[in-house]
Design an enzyme around this catalytic site. Structure first.
Site, mmCIF file in Angstrom:
data_model
loop_
_atom_site.group_PDB
_atom_site.id
_atom_site.type_symbol
_atom_site.label_atom_id
_atom_site.label_comp_id
_atom_site.label_asym_id
_atom_site.label_seq_id
_atom_site.Cartn_x
_atom_site.Cartn_y
_atom_site.Cartn_z
ATOM 1 N N CYS B 138 5.515 -8.251 -56.896
ATOM 2 C CA CYS B 138 6.833 -7.987 -56.321
ATOM 3 C C CYS B 138 7.751 -9.202 -56.293
ATOM 4 O O CYS B 138 8.886 -9.102 -55.855
ATOM 5 C CB CYS B 138 6.664 -7.407 -54.929
ATOM 6 S SG CYS B 138 5.660 -5.915 -54.987
ATOM 7 N N HIS B 263 12.697 -10.447 -48.142
ATOM 8 C CA HIS B 263 11.947 -9.424 -48.865
ATOM 9 C C HIS B 263 11.904 -8.152 -48.005
ATOM 10 O O HIS B 263 12.279 -7.097 -48.454
ATOM 11 C CB HIS B 263 10.553 -9.972 -49.157
ATOM 12 C CG HIS B 263 9.756 -9.160 -50.130
ATOM 13 N ND1 HIS B 263 10.267 -8.750 -51.337
ATOM 14 C CD2 HIS B 263 8.486 -8.690 -50.081
ATOM 15 C CE1 HIS B 263 9.335 -8.059 -51.988
ATOM 16 N NE2 HIS B 263 8.258 -8.002 -51.240
ATOM 17 N N HIS B 297 11.635 -0.129 -52.049
ATOM 18 C CA HIS B 297 11.057 -1.320 -52.666
ATOM 19 C C HIS B 297 10.944 -1.047 -54.157
ATOM 20 O O HIS B 297 10.124 -0.240 -54.586
ATOM 21 C CB HIS B 297 9.702 -1.614 -52.049
ATOM 22 C CG HIS B 297 9.102 -2.910 -52.526
ATOM 23 N ND1 HIS B 297 9.688 -3.692 -53.502
ATOM 24 C CD2 HIS B 297 7.976 -3.563 -52.149
ATOM 25 C CE1 HIS B 297 8.937 -4.759 -53.707
ATOM 26 N NE2 HIS B 297 7.896 -4.708 -52.895
#
Lengths: 85, 368, 202
Positions: B138, B263, B297
């Site tokens: 990620c 994040h 996400h």
């Protein structure tokens, strides 16, 4: 019950890839996590899949797993009571 | 000590379920709209996910033979390519975690290789250098910007198109479900009642070169936690070190940072880890947001998408709120933006963290 | 630009492990899993986590185990590249979800469907809280990797770099790792890097 415990130990060793650990090495009351077999968070998730796949038990709350996965003793007792296959 | 030539960001664009292009995406985000909807994905029923809807898919590519991901990526690059033609020393850096993984369910594993996608894209974009694929979970999107910057600074390339994209596939959703990491409602980053991630899909593109432009990359770092493959370090060690590295390279003080695009996946451990790291860095008072509530996400795309939206926020001087956030749910204080407000943002800190213990941080300054 | 040097290398291929031209381990027959297991035990016995890893991670950790023996890991960055990413494990995860009536995705498999996890495993094993990247390319991109490694060293973001190729797909495996630092004898040139990969050819 003894048979179920034996089977469970075999499955755990296979599913969690426990190297150099045999069925005889795991005592029914040994803690599975922490100091016992040294299992970690991914192993706990893998045990949830094992419960579903092998015994048709769905654990939706990971916190539930904590008490159930304490030992072979607690796990087998829960399976015996709740299994659907 | 060697003096490095600065690398500039000239343009960036994104294609998200909220809009085809940064302009429409920005309009939707500032209106407080989210792309997250409850729907079926393959055999997975009623899951909250941010997917490109059918109408939009059709409008992007009415008769295309390409896959959805390829379309999204090329579409994101299109306006940038109109302004600048690639030359023989232009790099293509592609950030993705799973690329065209959908091919696997059709038994076509060769089609799912990341290099196959990268080469197709390079060909269609007229980029002749060997494409560089960054696959670092990620953090891929943020790290890809750093990779392009580093290789331009080394003189290996003159300029670079950075692309990032990932799909909200059954492959990924089933895995996150098995991890019990999926939120039963649209994700709530940093919130007291957060309960996991919502997955999304998107593509983004950015153009970088050493020619002075609108934004300059002042510093960056990407440092591993070395703690656990699926859980962050409790002390946020890798994130802490990544930010410190970026600040050191930027030659600024921690207090010079005006805004943090965090994040913020909305998992219990990730958000807590970020709060600890930012507190260790003395950044608890700096306004911070997570954009996951708008787009979900988007995995390998997330870092580049969120940087693109944050650059737009710097241009507009707008602090975007954290959709889904109501009450702080971390043990350490954070200045999570709740309501939109206007404020100049000269210095942006963008961070990302992911599986494999990876972290990345980048500091971008608005030049003009 | 300061010159950097290749300090040491390790090749794992064809049932053999070579470190700096020395044959460290061979295994006559059997699947890759047996070879990895025996080779790891030969070098280091007690790390039960090794046996839980997917094949790509086992290969990467195994190669790192041999090359890092006796080496300082202070400020050692990690740069890994391969062709297939995590495809070997991707296929396994796909199999677990292919059939709607036998839909049991495994968390322990899924976590390895990210190529960079093998780098994470090396970092955990050796405590590398350092710069970390995973690239995917059809062939080892010598010019790009050497520029990237030189950047890490000359920017001061790393003291040394462990880098190289770790490829595993359907029983086919090969790893070439090497350490680069600002001190040494063999220069970190594209020619010298390419030379290390010749071990794979014979």
């Amino acid at each position: 019950m003894a048979e179920l415990k034996e089977e469970l130990k075999e499955k755990i060793i296979a599913v969690l890839n426990l190297e150099d650990i045999a069925v005889e090495d795991i005592n029914d009351n040994d803690p599975l996590f922490g100091e016992g077999l040294g299992l970690d968070s991914i192993d706990a998730l893998e045990l949830i899949v094992l419960m579903d796949k092998e015994y048709g038990i769905k654990l939706s709350d990971p916190k539930q797993g904590k008490t159930i996965f304490e030992s072979i003793e607690s796990m087998s007792a829960y399976i015996a009571e709740n299994r659907t296959k | 000590m060697r003096v490095w030539k600065p690398v500039y960001i000239h343009d960036s664009n994104c294609v998200t379920p909220l809009g085809d292009g940064i302009a429409e995406t920005w309009r939707q985000v500032t209106a407080g709209n989210s792309a997250i909807k409850q729907q079926d994905v393959g055999t997975i029923k009623n899951v909250f996910v941010a997917k490109v809807q059918h109408e939009m898919h059709r409008s992007i590519a009415p008769a295309a033979t390409e896959s959805l991901l390829e379309q999204l990526l090329l579409r994101a690059a299109e306006p940038l390519l109109k302004k600048r033609q690639p030359n023989p020393r232009t790099a293509l850096v592609l950030a993705t975690t799973k690329g065209e993984i959908g091919y696997l369910s059709k038994g076509h594993s060769a089609g799912a290789l990341l290099t196959v996608l990268a080469k197709k894209l390079a060909h269609k974009m007229n980029i002749v250098t060997e494409p560089i694929v960054v696959s670092q979970a990620c953090v891929s999107g943020v790290l890809a910007i750093s990779v392009a910057k580093r290789l331009i600074q080394m003189g290996l390339f003159e300029d670079a198109f950075v692309l990032a994209g990932d799909e909200a596939s059954e492959f990924v959703l089933s895995g996150f479900q098995a991890f019990q990491a999926m939120s039963p409602f649209p994700c709530k980053p940093f919130d007291k009642h957060r309960a996991g991630v919502t997955i999304g899909e998107a593509a983004a593109c950015m153009y970088l070169s050493a020619v002075p432009g609108r934004f300059v990359i002042r510093g960056e770092g990407a440092i591993n936690d070395a703690n656990h493959i699926s859980g962050p370090s409790r002390q946020g060690e890798g994130l802490y070190r990544s930010v410190r590295q970026a600040i050191k390279e930027a030659g600024i003080r921690n207090e010079d940072i005006d805004f943090i695009s965090a994040h913020g996946t909305a998992t219990l451990y990730n958000d807590e880890m970020e709060a600890i790291a930012f507190n260790r860095l003395g950044l608890a008072h700096v306004p911070l947001n997570s954009l996951k509530g708008y787009f979900g996400h988007t995995l390998g795309a997330a870092g580049l998408l969120e940087t693109t939206v944050s650059l737009k926020a710097m241009e507009e001087g707008v602090l975007l709120p954290t959709l889904g956030f109501q009450e702080l749910g971390t043990t350490q204080p954070l200045q999570v933006v709740r309501r939109s407000s206007t404020q100049p943002i000269p210095f942006l800190l963008k961070t990302a963290s992911g599986f494999g213990g990876s972290n990345a941080a980048i500091i971008i300054e608005k030049v003009c | 630009m300061l010159t950097n040097y290749i300090n040491k290398y390790c090749v794992v291929a064809k049932q053999r492990i070579i470190v700096d031209a020395d044959l460290k381990f061979t295994w006559e027959n059997g699947p890759s899993s047996d070879f990895f297991k025996e080779a790891f035990k030969h070098q280091y016995a007690a790390y039960p986590k090794f046996f839980k890893m997917d094949s790509l991670s086992k290969l990467a950790v195994l190669a790192a185990e041999y090359i890092l023996e006796g080496e300082s890991t202070d400020g050692l960055a990690l740069v890994l590249i391969n062709k297939s990413g995590s495809m070997d494990t991707d296929v396994k995860h796909q199999e677990s979800i292919q059939d709607e009536n036998n839909f049991f995705p495994s968390p322990a498999t899924f976590v390895y469907t990210l190529a960079n996890i093998c780098g994470g495993e090396i970092s955990i094993r050796h405590g590398l809280q350092t710069e970390n990247v995973f690239f995917v390319a059809d062939q080892y991109p010598v010019a790009m990797v050497s520029a990237y490694v030189d950047y890490l060293l000359s920017s001061g973001k790393a003291n040394r770099v462990l880098c190289g190729w770790v490829e595993f797909y359907q029983e086919k495996y090969e790893a070439v790792l090497y350490i680069v630092s600002p001190e040494g004898e063999k220069r970190h040139t594209e020619e010298n890097i390419s030379f290390l990969f010749e071990e794979l050819a014979d």
